[in-house]
Motif scaffolding. Structure first.
Motif, short mmCIF file in Angstrom:
data_model
loop_
_atom_site.label_atom_id
_atom_site.label_comp_id
_atom_site.label_asym_id
_atom_site.label_seq_id
_atom_site.Cartn_x
_atom_site.Cartn_y
_atom_site.Cartn_z
N ALA A 1 22.07 104.71 -10.66
CA ALA A 1 22.41 103.61 -11.55
C ALA A 1 23.11 102.49 -10.79
O ALA A 1 22.84 101.30 -10.99
N ALA A 2 24.04 102.84 -9.89
CA ALA A 2 24.72 101.84 -9.08
C ALA A 2 23.74 101.11 -8.17
O ALA A 2 23.80 99.88 -8.01
N ARG A 3 22.82 101.85 -7.58
CA ARG A 3 21.77 101.25 -6.74
C ARG A 3 20.91 100.30 -7.56
O ARG A 3 20.56 99.20 -7.12
N PHE A 4 20.54 100.71 -8.76
CA PHE A 4 19.72 99.89 -9.64
C PHE A 4 20.40 98.55 -9.94
O PHE A 4 19.78 97.48 -9.85
N ILE A 5 21.68 98.58 -10.28
CA ILE A 5 22.42 97.35 -10.58
C ILE A 5 22.54 96.48 -9.34
O ILE A 5 22.36 95.26 -9.40
N PHE A 6 22.83 97.10 -8.19
CA PHE A 6 22.94 96.33 -6.95
C PHE A 6 21.64 95.62 -6.62
O PHE A 6 21.63 94.42 -6.31
N LEU A 7 20.53 96.32 -6.68
CA LEU A 7 19.23 95.71 -6.37
C LEU A 7 18.90 94.61 -7.37
O LEU A 7 18.38 93.55 -7.00
N ASN A 8 19.20 94.84 -8.64
CA ASN A 8 18.92 93.84 -9.67
C ASN A 8 19.69 92.54 -9.43
O ASN A 8 19.15 91.44 -9.59
N LYS A 9 20.94 92.67 -9.03
CA LYS A 9 21.79 91.49 -8.87
C LYS A 9 21.55 90.76 -7.55
O LYS A 9 21.88 89.58 -7.42
N THR A 10 20.97 91.44 -6.56
CA THR A 10 20.83 90.81 -5.25
C THR A 10 19.38 90.52 -4.86
O THR A 10 19.13 89.85 -3.87
N CYS A 11 18.42 91.01 -5.63
CA CYS A 11 17.02 90.76 -5.30
C CYS A 11 16.59 89.37 -5.74
O CYS A 11 17.36 88.62 -6.34
N TYR A 12 15.35 89.03 -5.50
CA TYR A 12 14.81 87.73 -5.86
C TYR A 12 14.76 87.57 -7.38
O TYR A 12 14.00 88.25 -8.07
N ASN A 13 15.59 86.68 -7.91
CA ASN A 13 15.57 86.28 -9.32
C ASN A 13 15.70 87.42 -10.32
O ASN A 13 15.30 87.28 -11.47
N GLY A 14 16.25 88.55 -9.92
CA GLY A 14 16.41 89.66 -10.85
C GLY A 14 15.10 90.29 -11.27
O GLY A 14 15.03 91.01 -12.26
N LEU A 15 14.04 90.03 -10.52
CA LEU A 15 12.71 90.55 -10.87
C LEU A 15 12.64 92.05 -10.62
O LEU A 15 13.14 92.56 -9.62
#
Length: 282
Positions: A115-129
């Protein structure tokens, strides 16, 4: 059973999600039923409607199992999740660290770590895609940010955790989420939009959402209508969508599109709201 109602206080989505309805909220609020027994949302995404409506009884579903797994940890393991997020927070602008995290095998992680990884990737990836390859692996590149993104707001995250205690969470197809819907329930349906000339981001799972799925959703809409449910659906304004819901109230709206590689194309997108309740329903 007591009718669901709205409470004071502001809680924001914890993830950025394609098709989020934040900007459309003032319009959508006009079409919420005054009273309903239970709130059901089978395409939860960022869950902005749920978080603003704050029903006392709800079912939230999504075909994206990673998303629902994340919400489950937010609801059930909030202290451990915040502790895990603190280890990610110093790295929100670290491109190398991003790819290292993206390449980790999620099956080797605990549910909280995932879950922490999911939030991190969502917030730092391209446009939250959110996008996955044929193997179901997340493959969105690192985002370009004017300033380092804020990974989480602890007060807001705890507020979301508290609200999610009122919700049953379902990871699966929309039909599974709505199967128990009955008279007096309010369902908000926000599927991946029917593809049109300027709509490209419709595949958020390895299986995507096809034209046949849109037709299946329209049949489900009619079934729910026959049960006495109160329905509100959003989709792109296409000939197919208008044909599928021709027996219901269709309201055209214009919105901005947040996820597009060309910023100039993030506006003026024609959508429709479909209702089976309220004045004007056929």
């Amino acid at each position: 059973m007591k009718e669901s109602g709205r409470k004071n206080g502001t809680v924001r989505p914890i993830v950025k999600w394609a098709g989020g309805k934040g900007q459309l909220l003032p319009t959508l609020r006009q079409f919420y039923p005054t009273n309903f027994r239970r709130y059901i949302e089978p395409f939860a995404g960022g869950a902005v409607i749920y978080l603003t409506l704050k029903p006392s009884l709800a079912i939230l579903g999504d075909s994206n199992r990673d998303l629902i797994e994340c919400y489950t940890m937010v609801r059930d393991k909030i202290d451990e999740l915040i502790k895990a997020l603190k280890t990610y927070a110093p790295h929100v602008a670290d491109k190398e660290f991003y790819y290292e995290v993206r390449d980790r095998n999620a099956t080797d992680l605990t549910l909280v770590e995932r879950a922490a990884r999911f939030i991190f990737l969502n917030k730092t990836c391209y446009n939250g895609l959110y996008r996955v390859n044929r193997d179901g692996k997340f493959n969105v590149p690192f985002g370009k940010h004017e300033r380092p993104p804020r990974l989480y707001d602890e007060v807001n995250l705890r507020g979301v955790s508290l609200l999610l205690r009122n919700a049953e969470l379902v990871a699966g197809d929309f039909e599974e989420t709505v199967q128990c819907a009955s008279e007096g329930d309010f369902l908000y349906l926000d599927p991946p939009y029917h593809r049109s000339g300027n709509s490209h981001f419709t595949a958020y799972s390895v299986d995507g959402f096809t034209e046949n799925d849109h037709m299946r959703l329209a049949r489900t809409f009619r079934t729910l209508h026959a049960r006495g449910c109160k329905l509100l659906l959003c989709n792109s304004d296409t000939n197919l969508v208008r044909e599928l819901y021709r027996d219901f109230m269709v309201i055209p709206v214009i919105t901005n599109r947040a996820i597009n590689c060309i910023s100039e194309k993030r506006s003026g997108f024609p959508e429709v709201l479909i209702l089976n309740h309220g004045e004007g329903h056929l």
